[in-house]
Design an enzyme around this catalytic site. Structure first.
Site, PDB file in Angstrom:
ATOM      1  N   LEU A 176       0.811  -1.213   0.000  1.00 46.10           N
ATOM      2  CA  LEU A 176       0.000   0.000   0.000  1.00 46.10           C
ATOM      3  C   LEU A 176       0.845   1.264   0.000  1.00 46.10           C
ATOM      4  CD1 LEU A 176      -3.081  -0.585   0.055  1.00 46.10           C
ATOM      5  CD2 LEU A 176      -1.826  -2.360   1.238  1.00 46.10           C
ATOM      6  N   ASP A 177       1.969   1.235   0.695  1.00 44.06           N
ATOM      7  CA  ASP A 177       2.823   2.417   0.814  1.00 44.06           C
ATOM      8  C   ASP A 177       3.392   2.805  -0.548  1.00 44.06           C
ATOM      9  OD1 ASP A 177       3.795   4.421   2.402  1.00 44.06           O
ATOM     10  OD2 ASP A 177       5.199   3.174   3.516  1.00 44.06           O
ATOM     11  N   ASP A 178       4.030   1.849  -1.235  1.00 45.60           N
ATOM     12  CA  ASP A 178       4.564   2.142  -2.555  1.00 45.60           C
ATOM     13  C   ASP A 178       3.466   2.592  -3.505  1.00 45.60           C
ATOM     14  OD1 ASP A 178       7.575   1.284  -3.259  1.00 45.60           O
ATOM     15  OD2 ASP A 178       6.863   0.092  -1.589  1.00 45.60           O
TER      16      ASP A 178
END
Length: 646
Positions: A382-384
């Site tokens: 999710l972060d990337d």
């Protein structure tokens, strides 16, 4: 370095020169195809394990390579406590020291040598090798250098456990699954490394029976006792499993690994899982030339970093993360051509046709994320994804519809993985079965991937940047962030060190969502950042801030990346004109190196709090440029280049 003086105002040409040098240096590091990838360094454990892996497989001697890794390991030995640490200038870590000592002995260091004698004394004083963590005890058992009885029993039949079962592997994090599944086979077959040199470390044992002490913050005595009794029962009944069922379980583990082997990028694209997959295939009789084993082995080799006189092994690589963040910095600095090349490289790396393990929890969500590494299709994060989507959105006015489809699918996948509490984890939804951290196998306390403030903030930033500032899912996300704020005003940074990272992340999200400095939550965070600023104008925080007491900020010398994070957070809160920001900008300008970048030996990345930390070599290259360019844009009123999502 002279102290800060208000008279040292930054002339526009001096600031421009600083930014221009940094942008030019970052552009020079960009690969011809448009991406960036910088070294990702951990501690002594991964290079030590790489040495042990070679000897486990009885591979041909490569004395020059061993000599280079040996020099790297010796350089990291602490002159203060004589062992090895988990981060730069950190305290003694028993497990890291046992592995480093064993690797050095394996390549020929004399146990009587002063550096080995000092390390051995430190290990014995800490309880000896028997007190090391579970994964170290497994390494020792694989070499017959430690007893399998000291390793918690995990039968391979766990692979059959359905999702609803309390001990299902699907309830653990992606990194736990990819590391543990091949270990289930190894712990069952109990192969002994060929270890042609016959090296053991009997001298690291005290003769006393002790327990490892690393524990998660949320362990409970009742759970620990119950799981301890379960482990005893499993050990007692280990020989009673039906043979056909046991063979079927081993075959299922094998097939699970082969389905996710990920070519030359390796199982899970992380070293421990990759190395375990190689050893598992070896134990199952796959010859070195078998395509699956050969690819798995080559994936490990691709993690090596060779310097003039040293070599070390990275835990993984970070090209998507580096490229997306560097693209943001370049967009902030007005370097659109470099940013466009990066976005062109990123777009085809979106995972659109593989339903990864995350789909077990969210079967109705279509794929659409980006992974951290070159390829890791079963495990996008999710972060990337949020960072890539925000970079593409920043450039949409110039690039037209080129990235529109990628943005839409990225958002669809991301919002589909929102957890019940309103937040987002890194790889899965609702991966928060905290009782599992009491498993004897989980003494590292990193078995799970629950929602965290930093990842959740990145998703909130993405949604708000794309125009979503209200609605049920945004309200739930903001409520989650409010609940996660620490008493001192900061936020815990799971994937970066630590409260500075978390607070930067959330302040950017709150600003993007429309909260101003007048909001009590924002004001409290701003006051905290001001209070912890170092006298020299920079910000720093030690990995010690992850201790079990969760005591908040651990003071440390300023670093370029943490100073940049604090500045970006303060500017997002409307503090661009404050003295604190001016002093931080001054620190970055004064500490720029001759090559246009910033040096930084400290670990400011979080792998697993209290267990594993990361030194991102890219962080001091793009974050300072980003902060300086944003400050310049705000000073000049150049709102067009300011993206408040990050």
């Amino acid at each position: 370095m002279p102290p800060y003086s208000p008279d040292q105002a930054h002339a526009a040409n001096a600031l421009d020169a600083t930014i221009d040098r940094a942008a030019a240096a970052l552009a020079a590091a960009q690969r011809p195809d448009g991406h960036w990838v910088f070294e990702l360094e951990a501690d002594a454990t991964i290079p030590a394990e790489y040495i042990l892996l070679r000897h486990y497989l009885s591979e041909p001697d490569d004395l020059p390579l061993e000599a280079r890794i040996g020099r790297y390991l010796r350089r990291l030995q602490s002159p203060a406590h004589h062992g090895w640490s988990l981060f730069h200038d950190g305290g003694f870590d028993l497990s890291a020291t046992v592995k480093a000592y064993y690797a050095l002995k394996m390549i020929g260091d004399d146990p009587a040598a002063p550096h080995m004698a000092r390390a051995r004394a430190a290990v014995l004083a800490a309880g000896g090798a028997a007190a090391a963590n579970v994964f170290t005890r497994i390494q020792l058992a694989l070499y017959a250098a430690g007893p399998w009885s000291a390793v918690p029993t995990m039968p391979p039949e766990l692979i059959f456990a359905p999702r609803w079962f309390p001990f299902s592997l699907s309830r653990t994090s992606y990194w736990s699954r990819t590391v543990v599944v091949p270990l289930l086979v190894l712990a069952t077959l109990r192969p002994v490394a060929r270890n042609p040199r016959g090296v053991r470390v009997d001298e690291l044992y005290t003769g006393s029976r002790v327990r490892a002490t690393t524990r998660a913050a949320d362990t409970r005595a009742l759970w620990r006792t119950g799981f301890g009794l379960l482990d005893r029962a499993l050990k007692a009944g280990d020989g009673w499993w039906p043979r056909r069922r046991r063979a079927a379980a081993i075959a299922a583990c094998r097939d699970w690994v082969l389905a996710r082997l990920n070519g030359l990028d390796g199982l899970g694209a992380i070293y421990p899982a990759m190395a375990n997959s190689v050893m598992m295939l070896d134990a199952l009789g796959f010859p070195p030339e078998h395509p699956a084993r050969a690819a798995a082995r080559e994936s490990v080799e691709r993690l090596l970093v060779h310097r003039a006189d040293e070599t070390y092994c990275q835990p993984c690589v970070s090209p998507v993360w580096d490229t997306a963040l560097a693209a943001h910095a370049m967009l902030e600095a007005g370097e659109e051509q470099a940013a466009d090349a990066a976005l062109d490289w990123l777009r085809p790396r979106q995972v659109l046709d593989v339903e990864g393990d995350w789909a077990g929890q969210k079967p109705d969500v279509r794929p659409g994320g980006w992974a951290f590494q070159y390829r890791n299709d079963h495990y996008p994060d999710l972060d990337d994804t949020a960072v890539v989507v925000m970079a593409m959105d920043r450039a949409k006015d110039r690039r037209g519809a080129a990235d529109g489809g990628a943005i839409a699918r990225g958002v669809e996948w991301t919002v589909g993985l929102q957890s019940r509490n309103g937040g987002w984890g890194a790889f899965d939804a609702d991966n928060d079965h905290h009782y599992l951290n009491n498993l004897p196998f989980a003494d590292h306390g990193a078995l799970l991937d629950p929602p965290t403030a930093d990842v959740s903030a990145r998703v909130v930033s993405m949604l708000a940047q794309l125009g979503e500032r209200d609605g049920p899912r945004m309200a739930a996300a903001l409520a989650y962030l409010a609940q996660e704020q620490e008493a001192d005003g900061s936020w815990f940074g799971r994937w970066g060190v630590n409260h500075v990272y978390g607070t930067w992340s959330v302040l950017c999200a709150l600003n993007a969502a429309g909260l101003t400095g007048a909001d009590p939550m924002v004001a409290k965070a701003v006051a905290w950042l001001r209070a912890i600023q170092n006298p020299d104008g920079g910000w720093g925080e030690s990995c010690d801030s992850y201790d079990l007491g969760r005591t908040g900020h651990a003071p440390a010398p300023a670093t370029a990346s943490q100073t940049a994070w604090a500045l970006l957070g303060l500017m997002a809160a409307g503090e661009a004109g404050s003295e604190a920001v001016a002093r931080g900008i001054d620190w970055l300008v004064r500490h720029q190196a001759a090559d246009g970048l910033w040096g930084q030996e400290h670990h400011t990345g979080g792998g697993f709090p209290r267990v594993f930390y990361l030194r991102y070599h890219g962080y001091p290259k793009y974050f300072p440029l980003w902060a300086l360019a944003r400050w310049r844009n705000l000073q000049r009123g150049n709102e067009g280049r300011v993206a408040w999502g990050m």
